[in-house]
Each structure stands twice: as C-alpha cells, then as structure tokens.
Design an enzyme around this catalytic site. Structure first.
Site, mmCIF file in Angstrom:
data_model
loop_
_atom_site.group_PDB
_atom_site.id
_atom_site.type_symbol
_atom_site.label_atom_id
_atom_site.label_comp_id
_atom_site.label_asym_id
_atom_site.label_seq_id
_atom_site.Cartn_x
_atom_site.Cartn_y
_atom_site.Cartn_z
ATOM 1 N N THR D 14 0.801 -1.230 0.000
ATOM 2 C CA THR D 14 0.000 0.000 0.000
ATOM 3 C C THR D 14 0.831 1.276 0.000
ATOM 4 O O THR D 14 0.300 2.347 -0.283
ATOM 5 C CB THR D 14 -0.946 0.023 1.228
ATOM 6 N N GLY D 15 2.117 1.187 0.313
ATOM 7 C CA GLY D 15 2.965 2.381 0.359
ATOM 8 C C GLY D 15 3.301 2.901 -1.030
ATOM 9 O O GLY D 15 2.880 2.342 -2.042
ATOM 10 N N ARG D 41 -3.561 -4.376 10.025
ATOM 11 C CA ARG D 41 -4.892 -3.758 10.070
ATOM 12 C C ARG D 41 -5.521 -3.665 8.684
ATOM 13 O O ARG D 41 -6.718 -3.435 8.549
ATOM 14 C CB ARG D 41 -4.824 -2.381 10.730
ATOM 15 N N ARG D 111 20.717 -4.898 3.139
ATOM 16 C CA ARG D 111 21.610 -4.523 2.031
ATOM 17 C C ARG D 111 23.085 -4.742 2.328
ATOM 18 O O ARG D 111 23.847 -5.088 1.441
ATOM 19 C CB ARG D 111 21.414 -3.041 1.688
ATOM 20 N N CYS D 150 17.512 4.833 -2.907
ATOM 21 C CA CYS D 150 17.105 5.649 -4.052
ATOM 22 C C CYS D 150 18.103 6.745 -4.398
ATOM 23 O O CYS D 150 18.151 7.202 -5.534
ATOM 24 C CB CYS D 150 15.722 6.250 -3.798
ATOM 25 N N GLY D 181 10.567 10.211 -1.830
ATOM 26 C CA GLY D 181 11.560 9.316 -1.243
ATOM 27 C C GLY D 181 11.309 9.025 0.224
ATOM 28 O O GLY D 181 11.833 8.059 0.775
ATOM 29 N N HIS D 243 15.575 12.464 -7.732
ATOM 30 C CA HIS D 243 16.673 12.934 -6.884
ATOM 31 C C HIS D 243 17.761 13.514 -7.788
ATOM 32 O O HIS D 243 18.282 12.839 -8.672
ATOM 33 C CB HIS D 243 17.259 11.766 -6.083
#
Lengths: 351, 351, 351, 351
Positions: D14-15, D41, D111, D150, D181, D243
């Site tokens: 959802t982000g 939720r 990472r 990013c 971002g 960016h």
C-alpha cells in the site's frame, strides 16, 4: 502530400500553447505539420533552437528541425492553428482568413466577434454555420473559428448537460488557475511561490461572456447569448497544469443529485458520435472520491481532453455546488482547437 | 504573581496553535504563561524538547524551559487557553470548566453548544452574557468561551459591517486555505505540492453554521442564528499561512461601492474602543491594489490580527463580490482566543 | 540636512535589491534616503507607482512619495548605493565615481577590478586601503566599493574563521539558491515549481574568484588572491529567500570539531567591535539542531544579517562538511552594501 | 498459471513503493501479480480501499479488487517483492526466505548483510553468486536480493562507467531529494514548502557504504568494497519525484571530457545485452543542454529507468564535476527491484 494528410501550420509556435500543438499533431491521423511561424526575430531559425521546449514528452525530431517561417500567409498551408497574443491575433488572423486560410484560433481576439463561431464540438457545433456569413469566407473561402478561454471550457462542458436537461438560471464560478495558463515566461516565481494572486486580467469577463455565447443559440440575426446570470472570480495558484473551479448553479427546473450525475455521465456530443481522433470517450467524468478532482492527479484524464467533476452537493444559496477540473493547455487550448479542426474536417470545411 | 499579571496556561501547547499561543503570550501586558500541558506521553518533558517549534521567531527561552504538565485541572491556573483536537476537547474542556477554570477555547467541540458563546470581540461581544447560563459557571465559576474556525473568522469580520449596515441575504464563499490550518504534521507534502485538494473535512459545515451564530442574536431562549443563506466551498492550497476567500454577497438593502467600502473602513468594535492589547487598529482593511490581498504579503497585516479585503466589484448573480484574507493561526486561532481573553478581562470575568 | 544624517541615494531602486535598500534605510541612524533613480522609462514617476513592491513590510510612505530621478550624477547625493545589472553598472558606476560620488555597489561589474575593493567588514576591512589607488579617488574624491555575490558572502563568512585559525586548502560548495537571487521578474514559475535548475549563469565562476579575493591579501602590487582550491556547483530551487550550501573543506592544519565550532562562535570582526548599526551580534551562528539551518526558518536570523551554519561532521574525502545558510537579498546584497557604507563612515571615507 | 507467467506478490503493497510495484507489474510480460500484503490492520480489505493511490496513472482494476493477505509466507507465491520499512523487513524478509521464497527487496535492512547481494544489473550482476552462500538458499531454496537506496542508484550508475574505465579515487555527492523518497505521508507540507531540509536520517551513511559495495568485488571471503573515498551530503527539497545530485570525482587515471562522455554513452550492461523487459535502452544518458537534467522534465526518461547526467565540467578541487538525476521511486526503488527480478529470471533463479 504523400501521406494523404492535410498539411497544417502553427502561428505562434514557440509559446506554451504552440508547443502543445506541436506535441498533439505528432502522429495525428488526419493532419501533418508542415509550417511553423513565430515572431519576426525567430523567423529563419530552426524550431528546436527557437522554442524553449517546456513539455515532458521530448520535442518531436521532425518539428525540431523545421525552419520557422515569417508569420504571413504567403507559402503557409491552408489550415492554420493560431496561438497568438490577442493583440497580434487581431491583426494577423483576419489577414490569413482574407488570404483564404482556415484559421483555427485559440486566441481571444475574435471570440466575441458577431460572425466568428466560438465552438466546443460537444456543446455548440451548429454555430459553425455562421462561417457562411464571414466576409473572408465569401471573398476567398478563408474563415476564422475560435475556441474558448482555458478557464471557460471546462466550466461550460460541465454546465452544458445541466443546461440541456434542466436549464441554467444562475452560475457562480471561482477559479484556481495553473501558471501555465499565463504562458512563458508568464508568472514570476516570486509572485506565486506559497501564494495566491486573486486577479487575472480580463479573465472574469471572458468567462462570463464566452459561457453565454457557447451555451446560447443562433438565428438569422446572429448569436443569441444564453440568458442565465453568471459571475466568475479568478485566482492564480501555484499549480503547473489544470484549472480547478468551485462552482454553484441554480437550475431552471429542479433536479435530484442522481439526475445531475446522469446528465454528466450520459453526456455525449458530435465529437464522440463521429469518434473524432482527439475526442475524449466521455467529455465529462464524475469522480466518486470525496476529495477529487485534483489537478496533479486528474488533469491528464483521457489525454487531458476529459473534464472531471466531483463533490456534487446541495448549495445553501443556489441549488447545487461541485468542483470542476480541466487541463488548461490541452482541453483548454491546443486540444480544443485541434478538436475544432477535426470537427471542421468532418463537416467538409477543410476540403 | 509578582508581575501582577494573570497567570495563564495552555492545553495542547505543542501543536501549531499551541505554539502561536506561546509566541503571542511572550511579553503580554496582562497575562503570564505559567503552565503548559500536552498529550500524556509529553508530560514531564520540557517544552523546548517536546514541541517541534514551527514559527519563525525563536522559541521564548522561559517557555522552552517549562515542564509540561498532565492535562488535568489539578494545579492548573484559573485561565486556560485550549488548542485541542475536537475529540479531546469535548472531554477535557468541560472538566476544566467544571473545576472552576475559565476555558478560552479554539477548538470546535463546543462552538455550537447552546450555552457556549462563540465570540469575535468586534462582532458579538454581547454573546458573553450567555456565560451566566452555563452550569459550570453556576457550579464553580468556571466557563467555556470559544472562537470560530480559522476560515470563518476572516469571512465574518468582513461580513459584519455589511450585515450591520445593509443586512445580509445570501453569502457564497469559496476558500483557498493554508496548510498550517491542518496542524502538524497535517497535510503531507505529496498531497499538496503543485496541487489543490477540494475538500476539508467538516469545514464547510462549520463555516456555514458558525457564521450564522456569530452574526445572529441572543434572547431568553438562547442564540438565534442570523437568517441569511450561506454556502461554503473549501479548498486546501500550497500556502503556508493565510486563508484566502472569494466571496459573493446579496444584501438586504442596496449599497453602492462607496457605501460598502465605508462600512469596512469605519468598522470598529469593542476591541478597538477599549484598545485591547491584541486588537488590530482597524479590524478590516481594504487594499486598493487590483491584485491584493495575497497571503504571502498580506497575512501578517497588523501582526496578523487585521483582516484584509480587496477587489470589490459587482457580482452578476448576487450583489457584490470581493476577496478576503485572514491569518489562520493568528486571527484565525491563537490571536482570536487571546483577544477573547482580553475582552473577558475587560468585562471582569477573569477577576 | 536637518536630521544631521548623511543623505544617500539608490541607483536601481525599483528592483528587488533596490527595494531592500529602501526597506533597510528606513529609520537608519546614520543615513537618510534623499534620492532614488531607476531606468529611464521610470524617471519622473513616483517610487510608489514605479516599483512593484515585493517585501512583506509595507513600502515606507516617504519613499513611496519620492520622485525617481534620472540615473546620472547631477543632483545626486554624494553617497550612492548601487543595485544595477552588471552591464549597466559597468557604465554608470565609474561615471558616478568620476563625478565624486562614493559608490557602494552590490553589482558584479567591478568586483574583480584590480583597484576596487571587494569587502566584507568582518573579513577583509583592510582592503579599503586600495581606494587610495583608484583614479576616481585621486581625480574627484569619488570611489567604488563592492560587496560579494549573494552566494559567496555566506560561504566566505563561514570560511573566514577557519581560514584565519587553520588555513584553507580545498573548498567544495554546492548551492541551493532562492529565486529572489535572480531579481524580478527573474525565474518563471513554470521553470521552478516542483523543480531544480542545476545552472545559474556565471555564478560558479563568481563564487570561486570572489572567495579567493575576499580571503586573500593585499600589498603594493595589488590584491593577492588566497591560494586554496575551490569548486562551486550552483542550483536554483523553489525557495523564496535564503541560499543554502552544502560545503566540504580541507584545512591547512588539523582541527577537531570543538575547535571548528569555537572558531565560528568566537568569530567577530570590525563590524562588531565598532557596533556598526547593521552588524549582526555574531556573524556566524552555529545551530545545534541536527536538521538546521533551513531557509524558511533561519534566513532571517539577526535581521537577516547573520550567517547560520549547522551539521558539522567529518567528510570522507576532505576534512569537514557542514551546511551554510545566508539571506541572499539582505546579508547577500543590500545589507552587505549597507554594512560596507557603515564601515566607510566609521573610517572617515564619507566625511 | 494459465497465463504462463510467474506469479508474484508484494509485501508492503500500500505504500508509495508498493504502488509503483503494482503499476509496473501491470501488463508485465513475465510476471503476474497474484498476492498483495500490507500491515495487519489492512489484511482482508481490498487493495483499492486500503491503498491511498498516489500515482498519476489509474489504479489497475484487477489490483484494486484483490484482497490484502496477511504478511506471512503461507499461501504467498514463490517470488516476493518487498517494500517494507527497514524494521519490519529485518524480521519478515528472513522469514520468507527461510520458507523458500525469492525475496527481491527494496528495503535497507539486509543490504549490507555479508551474504546478501546488493545488485544493479548493469553494475554488479556477478554478486548474485553470493546467493549460493545464503543459509536460506541451502535450507529451502529461498533467498534475499536487494537493490540500493534511491539516492545511491543514480549516482552509482553514473559512476560505474568511470570506475570501469578510469578508476575512482574520490567522490563527493550532494543530493537534493524528492519528497516521494520519504514515503507517504512522509514529509509534512509545513516542513518543505519554500524550504530545504539539510538532513535525511541515515541517508548519507547508506549512500557511502552502498556505493562501495556495489562497485566493489567479491571473492571467497565475501564482498570486497571498492576503495575510493566517498562523502555524501543529503538534502530534502520541494520536488515530487526525482533525486538530483551535484557530484565531483577524482579519477584513477586522467580522462578528457570526451573520454568521460564516451564512457557514459557507451555504457551497457547485462540488462541491455539480454534486453530485460524493464531495462532502459541506455542506462546513462548525457543531456547536452546547459541547464539539465531537471527533475520535473527529465525524471521520467525511458519510463523513469534511465539515469540522466549533465553539466560535465572541470572541478577546481577534484577532477570533474557534473549533475546526476534519477527517478527515486522507479529506478530508485520498484523499477530497481523489478529489473533485479528480471535478471534473476534470466539467470534461472526463479525456475
């Protein structure tokens, strides 16, 4: 022309609206861009150098390489799109029409002229008949057709279905207009960052008179403006593209919310019936979400040619209030003229 | 208190409006800030750490060092400014009033309560008499006074002189509201950069009902809302501070432009007559320039306490249209409550 | 002059920097504004009409009523502040100096001239001695003094204490510059809304050469630029006022964070020692908060005359990195020239 | 699956980045979205209701109707894209890998893990061999692959051709990062309108360490970071997407401007050689115009998957300086992971 397409030119090709014409004519099925003109000091330069390209799609290579012509009828194709300042248009557009050109204009100079049709294909295609009364048409076959101001067109598209079904008695519209509507360089950043300017020169008058001409009739005596009362208040905001308007209307006969929504959703015009290449599938789209339309997300609907409407609710003073959004340099300028050209072609005016 | 000033506290001290209270109380001639409270998780921390200070003047050192109290009446000074979310206010404000505190509230919870005055000193100071009917007042001497929503106050200040001289019959207002009106963190940058949001929850209803209560009367039976028709449309824009409104009005009796201008310029209220410390010299200032008021330049007029008006012109639907601007967190929130406190003091309610 | 103050004039009075001069000279203890000049087409008009006032404080009434003079030495006061475009300045400033005027210039035309001092009072007041070598000074007593570019001054104020204590070997600065730095109308809104422009004409060269002249020495042979290596990258951002810079430095001798912070905090110059009226209390202020300085909140520090620095931390390539912020039209332009004028007065150059 | 495509799921759907995954997977030739999960939720709700859609293309209808699953391996497809907050990812990603899933992650949690490849297909596809060392791989066949931050990916794509041809010795990068971002709601409008925030938590450290891992080698002992010195300074600006970075580099061996430009323009990787569906034609595109790249115009180059570079010029401190721009939620997040998935498929890891 080998492509079989109709050659077209652009007057005022380097400005914001001129650039939209170049962008929208790229790959057009009926028209082929063969001529570009701008101010005298640009004549002779190639378009790619003279125009400070402002759009997000790349400048088409063929247009970039075209040489800018002098803005005079000699050597120009028959069909001309005009994106000129009003003062220049008042002088040049009649010259081109007189010389036999079909001038399809986005400028305001001749919109209220008694023999010049101000046309939205979905709204008043019948006004084209007035072309036969133009002296230029009788002299040389040339003519001028105009489209409305960028803040009037979205409003009128949203009003038209209501006017047709219920009649309009009163309209109050408050605009929040994008900076691209002022051209380039246009609005200085220092004037608009974190700010609102509650004034745009001549804009309120244009909205009021154009709305009535567009929704009005035509008879032997000329155009008869629609008779509803209308009041516009225009504001400039820090938005790139898309004019948003808070609108309130009083109707001639009562209508429920369902009837209003149905009027918008069922609304189709000759542009849709003939499937003109640039016509939106549905000219007026109602967005159900309670906080839409928003310019950053909804201006580009159906390629920027659809008008979006939202937040229909009762008005405590008039009958209904709602929000309208329309892309000001596409449906509100270049796209409006292009759709007019397609209508003219379908009517045989460009043969 | 050694200073001879009245000690005051702030409920909801860390939010945007709470910060404005802290800023405006610094060096106040009548009041001295002695108590700050915020949400439970902040209690015990010092204000300078708990508040993410958002204003351009530095956080006053004394306030920065103050320890945040629990948001309960125990130990709080008698006079309390409240800048709480409506849901919290609905619970806490009656508690404080019941415990004998004078609650001067900016929140919306009790504004429309039949015994709670909603007051602008220049507009309806007489509504304070309703305090005597509050059960809290009778029980403990405590009471609740409220000020209007940030989008209602500038509008009502501009409408009041017209209402007094000519009567109001219809009002249509379209707002373009600053992001600070939504508090902090409030509006996400992703929602508003280069955009407009044509919806603010419950804002239109508040504007409509509060305007009528403020401009209405009061008798034995309670408040009598003014009877004009009113319609608000609310939009959020990318402006930091200052709510701009495009307004149209229909008056009870005809008025010329000169008469309307005179009504604004001659308008003074009890706040000016008594020279209350935070009162603007002139509550409504008409700006002659054709493109004003503008939020970035005019929101701060007279310390942010004056409402500016501009662009008066005839309306094609109602009688007159114009633009109103008011600073939403000063005149529209903390400054409104502070001026109410000064009025209460001048009336003897804080003795 | 009855006030006993020194009469001063402004060349280029209607632009953004000219307006700042008008604003900052209002109520100045030593100088009195008596003469304003702008471009030829404005001469004869009153200032209030000719200038499109862009500042948030009201246009001072006395200045508003002053008539704009022709931009020529005749009738101008001895002390002249110049806020001219470089091309115009290259012509006019020598004319005024030749005619005996003290020209205190913000323009770039003569900054790198071998006999023209480029001065920041806190940094290199001794460079004023070069005035004696100016041919204008010898001919008529007139002279030209300049202040640096708006993006150089904040940087150099932050570098100077480090240069004095530790020596500078390498400096890399990346700027994010406000739109007011481009004047008015300056940057079109269409270019900068939601955008960054990674280029400002001639700005990087100015920063590099001016920084070395300012931090350099002077001897019989003229100015000797400081010898550190310097690289600037300049970007325009959607900020109204305040140039922010991300800076990295390599020092001549090693310094701890504490030593760097002490260098900034203890830094004072002749402007502070003599308490010049426009001097900031502390020229370089280090902000402890981990996300400061920020232009909207910190540009106005000490009336816009203090430079703020933050985020000192080790650099993986050079020695230290940090963020610098300075108000570009106050400390970076009008305030810089005004402080130079105050220094000149305190040195007896304006008697 | 009837389509013959590989079923894939999204963790954190959802982000902002989750939405980009949904957008980019629509119509993908190899993958078919069959599973979406978000926070507890949201589980059970349909995606169209749970996600506040932020993109300009409409939410795909099929995705809108999908029901959100619980974020657990049971019932999830084998191939999972992860767009989780680091804290959640640290917990969930190993769970999914342990349960046999191919986790293709955009989050920062793993990472720098010594057995987790951090991969850009054009830069270091060979790092995928480390998958064989993952305990999850050996236990169940599952594994985790990550893509960079990013702000690191555009920089590393621009640096890689220089590193390959000339070697890198020093890199200084100053970023101006878009608000997207920070996710949604992310940056409050009040923090960024007309402002710059010179700090992004943990961002500088990520850029520095990730750049060295990406451009480094791998041997029996694990990843060997590249040895150049690196310093990043990160700023948040009022830009929606893209960016921008001002970069300076010192090379191992001298290179002319022509050689640097050739390195960028000739740069191709395995993504191009295999014509992976989401690979840009040219990973690094140099823009000749002197004021580009600009985020509003150039972020979307080649569908947002190409990195644009401009303004190559000598640096007074290091060797060369230039500007880099990359779309932060496409090439910098969802597109990066999707290209990694395509690389994995082409290597047989998803069979």
């Amino acid at each position: 022309m080998p492509s079989g397409k109709i050659p077209v030119g652009i007057l005022g090709a380097t400005g914001i609206v001129g650039q939209r014409f170049v962008q929208m004519l790229e790959g057009h099925p009926w028209f082929e861009l063969t001529w570009l003109a701008a101010s005298e000091r640009s004549a002779g330069r190639c378009y790619g150098e003279a125009a400070r390209w402002q759009l997000k799609t790349p400048l088409p290579l063929r247009a970039a390489a075209m040489q800018l012509s002098v803005a005079a009828p000699d050597g120009a194709p028959k069909v001309i799109f005009a994106a000129l300042d009003a003062a220049v248009a008042a002088d040049l557009e009649p010259q081109f029409a007189q010389a036999g050109h079909a001038v399809i204009s986005n400028s305001s100079a001749l919109r209220m002229h008694p023999q010049v049709p101000l046309v939205i294909p979905e709204v008043n295609p019948g006004h084209l008949k007035m072309l036969e009364c133009q002296k230029w048409r009788r002299a040389s076959g040339g003519f001028v057709v105009t489209n409305p101001n960028c803040s009037a067109i979205g409003l009128v598209l949203a009003l038209c279905p209501l006017h047709q079904r219920f009649g309009l008695r009163q309209v109050i519209a408050v605009t929040m207009q994008a900076v691209s509507g002022a051209g380039y360089p246009g609005v200085p950043a220092l004037d608009i960052l974190g700010n609102i300017i509650p004034y745009i020169a001549r804009e309120e008058e244009k909205m009021e008179e154009e709305a009535r001409k567009l929704l009005g009739g035509m008879d032997q005596g000329g155009f008869r403006p629609a008779e509803f009362a209308m009041s516009a208040q225009c504001n400039r905001v820090a938005v790139e593209d898309g004019h948003t308007e808070s609108v309130a209307v009083k109707l001639g006969t009562a209508a429920t919310a369902e009837q209003v929504l149905a009027a918008w959703q069922e609304f189709r015009g000759i542009a849709q019936q003939r499937a003109l290449p640039s016509a939106p599938t549905q000219p007026v789209v109602y967005l159900e979400a309670g906080d839409r339309p928003q310019p950053r997300f909804d201006s580009g609907l159906d390629g920027g040619m659809a008008t979006s409407v939202g937040r229909l609710r009762p008005c405590g003073v008039l009958d209904w209030k709602f929000t309208v959004l329309s892309h000001n340099t596409i449906r509100g300028a270049a796209g409006a003229a292009l759709l007019n050209a397609e209508l003219l072609k379908s009517e045989g005016y460009l043969d």
